[in-house]
Design a protein around this motif. Structure first.
Motif, PDB file in Angstrom:
ATOM      1  N   ALA A  76      41.271  48.692  39.219  1.00  0.00           N
ATOM      2  CA  ALA A  76      41.449  48.235  40.533  1.00  0.00           C
ATOM      3  C   ALA A  76      42.741  48.927  40.851  1.00  0.00           C
ATOM      4  CB  ALA A  76      41.640  46.696  40.468  1.00  0.00           C
ATOM      5  N   ALA A  77      43.770  48.944  40.123  1.00  0.00           N
ATOM      6  CA  ALA A  77      44.938  49.722  40.446  1.00  0.00           C
ATOM      7  C   ALA A  77      44.762  51.137  40.588  1.00  0.00           C
ATOM      8  CB  ALA A  77      45.883  49.575  39.127  1.00  0.00           C
ATOM      9  N   LEU A  78      43.916  51.736  39.866  1.00  0.00           N
ATOM     10  CA  LEU A  78      43.791  53.167  40.386  1.00  0.00           C
ATOM     11  C   LEU A  78      42.908  53.291  41.599  1.00  0.00           C
ATOM     12  CD1 LEU A  78      42.208  54.325  36.618  1.00  0.00           C
ATOM     13  CD2 LEU A  78      44.696  54.721  37.857  1.00  0.00           C
ATOM     14  N   LEU A  79      42.007  52.431  41.706  1.00  0.00           N
ATOM     15  CA  LEU A  79      41.176  52.401  43.287  1.00  0.00           C
ATOM     16  C   LEU A  79      42.200  52.422  44.400  1.00  0.00           C
ATOM     17  CD1 LEU A  79      37.788  50.584  42.802  1.00  0.00           C
ATOM     18  CD2 LEU A  79      38.118  52.902  43.086  1.00  0.00           C
ATOM     19  N   PHE A 134      46.542  41.980  43.385  1.00  0.00           N
ATOM     20  CA  PHE A 134      45.645  42.782  44.308  1.00  0.00           C
ATOM     21  C   PHE A 134      44.365  42.740  43.653  1.00  0.00           C
ATOM     22  CE2 PHE A 134      47.639  45.431  40.867  1.00  0.00           C
ATOM     23  CZ  PHE A 134      46.381  45.665  40.031  1.00  0.00           C
ATOM     24  N   ASP A 135      43.241  42.851  44.590  1.00  0.00           N
ATOM     25  CA  ASP A 135      41.693  42.515  44.454  1.00  0.00           C
ATOM     26  C   ASP A 135      41.259  43.752  43.489  1.00  0.00           C
ATOM     27  OD1 ASP A 135      41.203  44.639  46.049  1.00  0.00           O
ATOM     28  OD2 ASP A 135      40.708  43.208  47.741  1.00  0.00           O
ATOM     29  N   ALA A 136      39.930  43.464  43.293  1.00  0.00           N
ATOM     30  CA  ALA A 136      39.247  44.615  42.485  1.00  0.00           C
ATOM     31  C   ALA A 136      39.175  45.949  43.082  1.00  0.00           C
ATOM     32  CB  ALA A 136      37.515  43.847  42.368  1.00  0.00           C
ATOM     33  N   ASN A 137      39.469  46.123  44.617  1.00  0.00           N
ATOM     34  CA  ASN A 137      39.695  47.301  45.183  1.00  0.00           C
ATOM     35  C   ASN A 137      41.083  48.039  45.257  1.00  0.00           C
ATOM     36  OD1 ASN A 137      36.677  47.866  45.710  1.00  0.00           O
ATOM     37  ND2 ASN A 137      36.950  46.234  47.325  1.00  0.00           N
ATOM     38  N   GLY A 138      41.939  47.115  44.568  1.00  0.00           N
ATOM     39  CA  GLY A 138      43.319  47.646  44.544  1.00  0.00           C
ATOM     40  C   GLY A 138      44.249  47.129  45.752  1.00  0.00           C
ATOM     41  N   ASN A 139      43.412  46.305  46.720  1.00  0.00           N
ATOM     42  CA  ASN A 139      44.293  46.078  47.992  1.00  0.00           C
ATOM     43  C   ASN A 139      44.897  44.546  47.851  1.00  0.00           C
ATOM     44  OD1 ASN A 139      42.903  47.952  49.273  1.00  0.00           O
ATOM     45  ND2 ASN A 139      40.950  46.813  49.474  1.00  0.00           N
ATOM     46  N   GLU A 140      45.856  44.398  48.511  1.00  0.00           N
ATOM     47  CA  GLU A 140      46.617  43.374  48.406  1.00  0.00           C
ATOM     48  C   GLU A 140      45.977  41.906  48.582  1.00  0.00           C
ATOM     49  OE1 GLU A 140      50.631  41.225  50.164  1.00  0.00           O
ATOM     50  OE2 GLU A 140      50.012  43.123  50.977  1.00  0.00           O
ATOM     51  N   ALA A 141      45.983  41.030  47.477  1.00  0.00           N
ATOM     52  CA  ALA A 141      45.490  39.803  47.519  1.00  0.00           C
ATOM     53  C   ALA A 141      46.426  39.005  48.385  1.00  0.00           C
ATOM     54  CB  ALA A 141      45.239  39.160  46.137  1.00  0.00           C
ATOM     55  N   LYS A 142      45.977  38.004  49.380  1.00  0.00           N
ATOM     56  CA  LYS A 142      46.936  37.298  50.152  1.00  0.00           C
ATOM     57  C   LYS A 142      47.195  36.197  49.784  1.00  0.00           C
ATOM     58  CE  LYS A 142      46.670  40.439  53.477  1.00  0.00           C
ATOM     59  NZ  LYS A 142      47.558  41.540  53.872  1.00  0.00           N
ATOM     60  N   THR A 143      48.372  35.898  49.248  1.00  0.00           N
ATOM     61  CA  THR A 143      48.821  34.529  48.947  1.00  0.00           C
ATOM     62  C   THR A 143      50.282  34.382  49.271  1.00  0.00           C
ATOM     63  OG1 THR A 143      49.976  35.335  46.776  1.00  0.00           O
ATOM     64  CG2 THR A 143      47.429  34.837  46.637  1.00  0.00           C
ATOM     65  N   ARG A 144      50.629  33.197  49.239  1.00  0.00           N
ATOM     66  CA  ARG A 144      52.074  32.975  49.713  1.00  0.00           C
ATOM     67  C   ARG A 144      53.086  33.411  48.633  1.00  0.00           C
ATOM     68  NH1 ARG A 144      51.584  26.372  48.692  1.00  0.00           N
ATOM     69  NH2 ARG A 144      49.382  26.937  49.089  1.00  0.00           N
ATOM     70  N   LEU A 145      52.753  33.740  47.558  1.00  0.00           N
ATOM     71  CA  LEU A 145      53.468  34.356  46.317  1.00  0.00           C
ATOM     72  C   LEU A 145      54.296  35.528  47.064  1.00  0.00           C
ATOM     73  CD1 LEU A 145      54.917  34.123  43.664  1.00  0.00           C
ATOM     74  CD2 LEU A 145      52.942  35.318  42.853  1.00  0.00           C
ATOM     75  N   LYS A 146      53.866  36.306  47.833  1.00  0.00           N
ATOM     76  CA  LYS A 146      54.358  37.638  48.263  1.00  0.00           C
ATOM     77  C   LYS A 146      55.795  37.275  48.893  1.00  0.00           C
ATOM     78  CE  LYS A 146      53.994  41.781  50.944  1.00  0.00           C
ATOM     79  NZ  LYS A 146      53.114  42.299  52.282  1.00  0.00           N
ATOM     80  N   ASP A 147      55.916  36.290  49.659  1.00  0.00           N
ATOM     81  CA  ASP A 147      57.233  35.917  50.399  1.00  0.00           C
ATOM     82  C   ASP A 147      58.332  35.529  49.286  1.00  0.00           C
ATOM     83  OD1 ASP A 147      56.195  36.941  52.901  1.00  0.00           O
ATOM     84  OD2 ASP A 147      55.114  34.805  53.076  1.00  0.00           O
ATOM     85  N   LEU A 185      39.615  61.008  34.260  1.00  0.00           N
ATOM     86  CA  LEU A 185      40.109  60.216  34.905  1.00  0.00           C
ATOM     87  C   LEU A 185      41.250  60.576  35.929  1.00  0.00           C
ATOM     88  CD1 LEU A 185      41.133  57.677  31.945  1.00  0.00           C
ATOM     89  CD2 LEU A 185      39.915  56.881  33.954  1.00  0.00           C
ATOM     90  N   GLU A 186      41.825  61.793  35.620  1.00  0.00           N
ATOM     91  CA  GLU A 186      42.543  62.604  36.593  1.00  0.00           C
ATOM     92  C   GLU A 186      41.726  62.995  37.798  1.00  0.00           C
ATOM     93  OE1 GLU A 186      45.755  64.107  33.364  1.00  0.00           O
ATOM     94  OE2 GLU A 186      44.295  65.613  34.022  1.00  0.00           O
ATOM     95  N   ASN A 187      40.843  63.471  37.445  1.00  0.00           N
ATOM     96  CA  ASN A 187      39.851  63.951  38.512  1.00  0.00           C
ATOM     97  C   ASN A 187      39.243  62.977  39.428  1.00  0.00           C
ATOM     98  OD1 ASN A 187      40.239  66.766  38.243  1.00  0.00           O
ATOM     99  ND2 ASN A 187      38.278  67.057  37.119  1.00  0.00           N
ATOM    100  N   LYS A 188      38.833  61.733  38.870  1.00  0.00           N
ATOM    101  CA  LYS A 188      38.241  60.778  39.549  1.00  0.00           C
ATOM    102  C   LYS A 188      39.069  59.999  40.610  1.00  0.00           C
ATOM    103  CE  LYS A 188      34.990  56.825  38.876  1.00  0.00           C
ATOM    104  NZ  LYS A 188      33.965  55.945  38.134  1.00  0.00           N
ATOM    105  N   PHE A 189      40.249  59.804  39.929  1.00  0.00           N
ATOM    106  CA  PHE A 189      41.133  58.925  40.824  1.00  0.00           C
ATOM    107  C   PHE A 189      42.426  59.647  41.258  1.00  0.00           C
ATOM    108  CE2 PHE A 189      39.131  56.128  37.562  1.00  0.00           C
ATOM    109  CZ  PHE A 189      38.402  55.355  38.339  1.00  0.00           C
ATOM    110  N   GLY A 190      42.334  61.036  41.217  1.00  0.00           N
ATOM    111  CA  GLY A 190      43.388  61.813  41.782  1.00  0.00           C
ATOM    112  C   GLY A 190      44.850  61.361  41.525  1.00  0.00           C
ATOM    113  N   LEU A 191      44.790  61.605  39.909  1.00  0.00           N
ATOM    114  CA  LEU A 191      46.009  61.105  39.354  1.00  0.00           C
ATOM    115  C   LEU A 191      46.861  62.324  38.837  1.00  0.00           C
ATOM    116  CD1 LEU A 191      44.534  58.384  36.769  1.00  0.00           C
ATOM    117  CD2 LEU A 191      46.125  58.045  38.940  1.00  0.00           C
TER     118      LEU A 191
END
Length: 319
Positions: free
Chosen positions: A296-299, A252-265, A72-78
């Protein structure tokens, strides 16, 4: 290096090796006993390994998952992965307690004088605090990094976790006296001008270690129909988005990118941009239905230390 031909040297190397590895003499004691210099003893111990006179074997206990952690450390650079043993017959509560205990050990091992440690909320962080033993550390500062979520009397509430952690570590405490989710952008702006709230927010840029849970949509209490935290429309928006999970209520989505919703604000707490600037972000999560959100969080590089369980870790690698 050429193999030693002189049988006297071989005998001496063997004797030194036996004294060092089997009889617990240190190198200086061997040097004194055999009238040798310490550097010569060191050289001969090195020769013993090179020539196969000494062969070191590391036996890994069944409950030790070094290779899995390393993968896991190697695959995701942890920076580090810590896994506890789990199997399909274990309940989610048992796994959570074991992960919490491992997280407590990690915190005790790594916390140092001068650290500013941020904590969010959740039952896994609660399990971490409940597993900790008192360990006073000078100059430590605990910061509540997310406003309150859920009933204030709940042990998984961010304020309660922060307060109990500061007591265990005899650390300075800064609370964020505000809700984690506010009703409107205007209400958030008013709260951010409050001196006590501002005091906590101003510390976010100097947090060097942040402990977070990793929430899955299916088990997130904020999205429960009985929850009073979110409006029905905001809940529906999140559930209909591409979100798979959250860290500190930022989805966040399956790639770990922010999911755009109004909640952030509407969130009063550490932002995804601030999280990315923190030196060490420790994600504590595991058990049933967590492999997708952890993956997703690791990606997305949202965490760089993972504390989880072996079964979930295997599933993460299989995704």
């Amino acid at each position: 290096m050429a193999r030693t031909k002189d049988p006297i040297d071989i005998r001496l190397i063997s004797k030194i090796s036996t004294m060092y590895y089997n009889q617990d003499y240190n190198q200086q004691q061997i040097a004194n006993r055999l009238h040798l210099s310490r550097p010569k003893v060191s050289r001969m111990l090195k020769q013993a390994r090179e020539q196969g006179i000494v062969q070191i074997t590391i036996t890994t206990p069944n409950s030790n998952f070094v290779e899995l952690e390393h993968s896991l450390e190697n695959k995701f650079g942890l920076k580090e992965v810590i896994l506890v043993e789990s199997d399909a017959d274990m309940s989610a509560d048992v796994i959570k307690r074991q992960i919490g205990s491992a997280a407590a050990n990690y915190l005790n091992r790594t916390a140092q004088e001068g650290d500013v440690i941020g904590v969010t909320w959740g039952t896994t962080l609660q399990a971490m605090v409940e597993s900790m033993q008192p360990k006073p550390i000078n100059g430590l500062h605990i910061v509540q990094a997310l406003g309150g979520v859920g009933p204030p009397e709940a042990k998984a509430h961010a304020a309660d976790i922060s307060r109990r952690l500061s007591q265990l570590l005899n650390a300075k405490l800064t609370l964020l006296p505000a809700p984690g989710i506010v009703g409107s952008v205007q209400a958030k702006e008013v709260l951010m001008d409050d001196p006590q709230v501002k005091n906590a927010l101003d510390l976010f840029p100097i947090i060097n270690t942040l402990f977070v849970g990793i929430g899955a949509l299916k088990t997130n209490p904020v999205l429960n129909k009985k929850s009073k935290e979110l409006s029905e429309s905001t809940c529906r928006e999140i559930l209909n988005s591409d979100a798979v999970g959250d860290i500190a209520l930022h989805f966040f989505d399956a790639n770990g990118n922010e999911a755009k919703t109004r909640l952030k604000d509407l969130i009063l707490g550490v932002s995804p941009e601030q999280v990315m600037q923190i030196e060490t972000v420790v994600g504590i999560a595991g058990g049933p239905e967590k492999e997708e959100v952890i993956h997703a969080a690791l990606l997305g590089k949202n965490i760089n230390v993972l504390i989880s369980d072996s079964l979930t870790a295997k599933k993460v690698l299989e995704i």
